[in-house]
Design an enzyme around this catalytic site. Sequence first.
Site, PDB file in Angstrom:
ATOM      1  N   ARG A   1       0.831  -1.212   0.000  1.00  0.00           N
ATOM      2  CA  ARG A   1       0.000   0.000   0.000  1.00  0.00           C
ATOM      3  C   ARG A   1       0.867   1.265   0.000  1.00  0.00           C
ATOM      4  O   ARG A   1       0.471   2.316  -0.498  1.00  0.00           O
ATOM      5  CB  ARG A   1      -0.950  -0.038   1.208  1.00  0.00           C
ATOM      6  CG  ARG A   1      -1.912   1.089   1.307  1.00  0.00           C
ATOM      7  CD  ARG A   1      -3.186   0.714   2.058  1.00  0.00           C
ATOM      8  NE  ARG A   1      -2.974   0.032   3.313  1.00  0.00           N
ATOM      9  CZ  ARG A   1      -2.559   0.611   4.437  1.00  0.00           C
ATOM     10  NH1 ARG A   1      -2.305   1.888   4.466  1.00  0.00           N
ATOM     11  NH2 ARG A   1      -2.413  -0.092   5.535  1.00  0.00           N
TER      12      ARG A   1
ATOM     13  N   TYR B   1     -19.336  13.099 -16.436  1.00  0.00           N
ATOM     14  CA  TYR B   1     -19.541  11.651 -16.342  1.00  0.00           C
ATOM     15  C   TYR B   1     -20.511  11.379 -15.173  1.00  0.00           C
ATOM     16  O   TYR B   1     -20.366  11.964 -14.091  1.00  0.00           O
ATOM     17  CB  TYR B   1     -18.184  10.976 -16.107  1.00  0.00           C
ATOM     18  CG  TYR B   1     -18.270   9.546 -15.681  1.00  0.00           C
ATOM     19  CD1 TYR B   1     -19.037   8.622 -16.396  1.00  0.00           C
ATOM     20  CD2 TYR B   1     -17.588   9.092 -14.562  1.00  0.00           C
ATOM     21  CE1 TYR B   1     -19.113   7.293 -15.998  1.00  0.00           C
ATOM     22  CE2 TYR B   1     -17.653   7.763 -14.159  1.00  0.00           C
ATOM     23  CZ  TYR B   1     -18.427   6.877 -14.880  1.00  0.00           C
ATOM     24  OH  TYR B   1     -18.509   5.569 -14.481  1.00  0.00           O
TER      25      TYR B   1
ATOM     26  N   ASP C   1     -10.730  16.366 -15.404  1.00  0.00           N
ATOM     27  CA  ASP C   1     -10.781  14.958 -15.791  1.00  0.00           C
ATOM     28  C   ASP C   1     -10.419  14.901 -17.279  1.00  0.00           C
ATOM     29  O   ASP C   1     -11.170  15.356 -18.145  1.00  0.00           O
ATOM     30  CB  ASP C   1     -12.190  14.394 -15.536  1.00  0.00           C
ATOM     31  CG  ASP C   1     -12.294  12.913 -15.901  1.00  0.00           C
ATOM     32  OD1 ASP C   1     -11.443  12.418 -16.675  1.00  0.00           O
ATOM     33  OD2 ASP C   1     -13.241  12.254 -15.427  1.00  0.00           O
TER      34      ASP C   1
ATOM     35  N   LYS D   1      -9.262   3.454 -19.395  1.00  0.00           N
ATOM     36  CA  LYS D   1      -9.655   3.828 -20.757  1.00  0.00           C
ATOM     37  C   LYS D   1      -8.429   3.842 -21.682  1.00  0.00           C
ATOM     38  O   LYS D   1      -7.804   2.827 -21.840  1.00  0.00           O
ATOM     39  CB  LYS D   1     -10.386   5.172 -20.723  1.00  0.00           C
ATOM     40  CG  LYS D   1     -11.418   5.297 -19.591  1.00  0.00           C
ATOM     41  CD  LYS D   1     -12.483   4.214 -19.613  1.00  0.00           C
ATOM     42  CE  LYS D   1     -13.515   4.462 -18.503  1.00  0.00           C
ATOM     43  NZ  LYS D   1     -14.434   3.347 -18.333  1.00  0.00           N
TER      44      LYS D   1
HETATM   45  N1  PLP Z   1     -14.023   9.869 -15.938  1.00  0.00           N
HETATM   46  C1  PLP Z   1     -14.693   9.608 -17.062  1.00  0.00           C
HETATM   47  C2  PLP Z   1     -14.860  10.694 -18.064  1.00  0.00           C
HETATM   48  C3  PLP Z   1     -15.236   8.346 -17.284  1.00  0.00           C
HETATM   49  O1  PLP Z   1     -15.932   8.124 -18.397  1.00  0.00           O
HETATM   50  C4  PLP Z   1     -15.058   7.352 -16.305  1.00  0.00           C
HETATM   51  C5  PLP Z   1     -15.625   6.005 -16.477  1.00  0.00           C
HETATM   52  O2  PLP Z   1     -16.311   5.724 -17.423  1.00  0.00           O
HETATM   53  C6  PLP Z   1     -14.337   7.663 -15.145  1.00  0.00           C
HETATM   54  C7  PLP Z   1     -13.834   8.933 -14.988  1.00  0.00           C
HETATM   55  C8  PLP Z   1     -14.158   6.660 -14.053  1.00  0.00           C
HETATM   56  O3  PLP Z   1     -13.166   5.739 -14.378  1.00  0.00           O
HETATM   57  P1  PLP Z   1     -13.143   4.277 -13.722  1.00  0.00           P
HETATM   58  O4  PLP Z   1     -14.235   3.504 -14.368  1.00  0.00           O
HETATM   59  O5  PLP Z   1     -11.766   3.779 -14.033  1.00  0.00           O
HETATM   60  O6  PLP Z   1     -13.384   4.434 -12.274  1.00  0.00           O
END
Ligand code: PLP
Length: 408
Positions: A72, A125, A197, A222
């Site tokens: 960790r 999101y 983000d 992603k």
């Molecule tokens: N930010 C965006 C724009 C996303 O589309 C997503 C997930 O689809 C996330 C953050 C969250 O990522 P995670 O699924 O790895 O938690």
Amino acid sequence: MGRRLCETLCKAESRDFVPCRANEVKRMQNTGYGLIRPESPPFVPSSVYTFPDLEAIRAYYAGSAPGYLYRRNGNPNTDQLEEALCQLTGAAAAVFAASGMAAIAQACFSLLKPGDHLVATRHLYGGTYALFEQVLRPWGISVDYVDMDDGDSLAAALRPNTALLYVETIANPLLQVADLEAIGRFAAAHSLRWMVDNTFASPYLARPHTFGADVVVESLTKFLGGHSDVMGGVCYGSADVMTPIRTLTVTVGGVLSAFDAWMTQRSLQTFHLRMPQHCRNALALAEFLRGHPAVEQVFYPGLPDSPWHAIARRVLFDGFGAMVSIHLRGGEEAVNRLLRACRHVALAPSLGGTRTTVSHPALTSHRAFSPAERAQLDIRDGTVRISVGTEPFEVILEDLRHALDEAR
Ligand code: PLP
């Protein structure tokens, strides 16, 4: 910031994308392999490390003996990934997390305290919206949602306790592009921290910290992971901002697994090859979709008549991204006809993999919004979000042309 300066600050050098081997080799000299070393980084899953005596543990905590103690607190694969990501993005430090959501949550918990006010883009999101509404709000954070490109509503939303602005570089799911240059100017003028983000853009297309963003978050799940087999997240930025996020991450324990770190190390080696192919395919697909009678509207910032095209040309480099969204005529029924007719493209509620996949925001990524909220955001039953893969373009075109004809 003038265009020329932005370009100097943000333009990716192709060598940025090749992970540096020098430090890796140095590190391997201490691993007992001698001069013969594995070409790919060894995977180190150990959850704990052994010490000869208590003095060695004291030396570890004092920082006088480099090494690892407990999974960790740190892991060689995560450290190597941090080095590669910092080289790729130009950030000073990066903190990894178990998922993109864990990265966003850990950054928010580090930057905010109960009683603070958060101003977020309304184009978000759904998972982030759920975090703000279901976790941060009950914790004592007030949240307002605005159109970040409307300077007047942004200014009107500010309160004396506003502590953070939050935006997505390319918003999920309708791909509005944030004017990072203008937001950076606004945040600086009001001495506000801001967080971006960057998941849909990826560091291939945008480096928000070069516009002054305090924290950039990305889901490794992603494009950085890139093969639909990694789950992880990262925050990056200055060492000053990352240090408390790192401490909080170790304390709350939402760290990236060693395996996902190792998989992402592998993925970064092809990142610079995957991203241009994603972007080329997406632009070609958006142009095709625009002329198809089954499609009511196409959202893609690379189309010259997109309302976000001019901003995208300023804040993104080397393409307009791999995400294309459409409003399909005929609502959910038409979406089902499309999905059932696809032979290659798959329905998968994620994005960023090498295969082209489609997702239905109303039912998946944006289900945290009420139907009325989705209507305000123009997310419809016929909205389909396409994550355009790296296949030869004809493979995607043939499948979607046939499926769209069936959807009518
Ligand atoms: N930010 C965006 C724009 C996303 O589309 C997503 C997930 O689809 C996330 C953050 C969250 O990522 P995670 O699924 O790895 O938690």
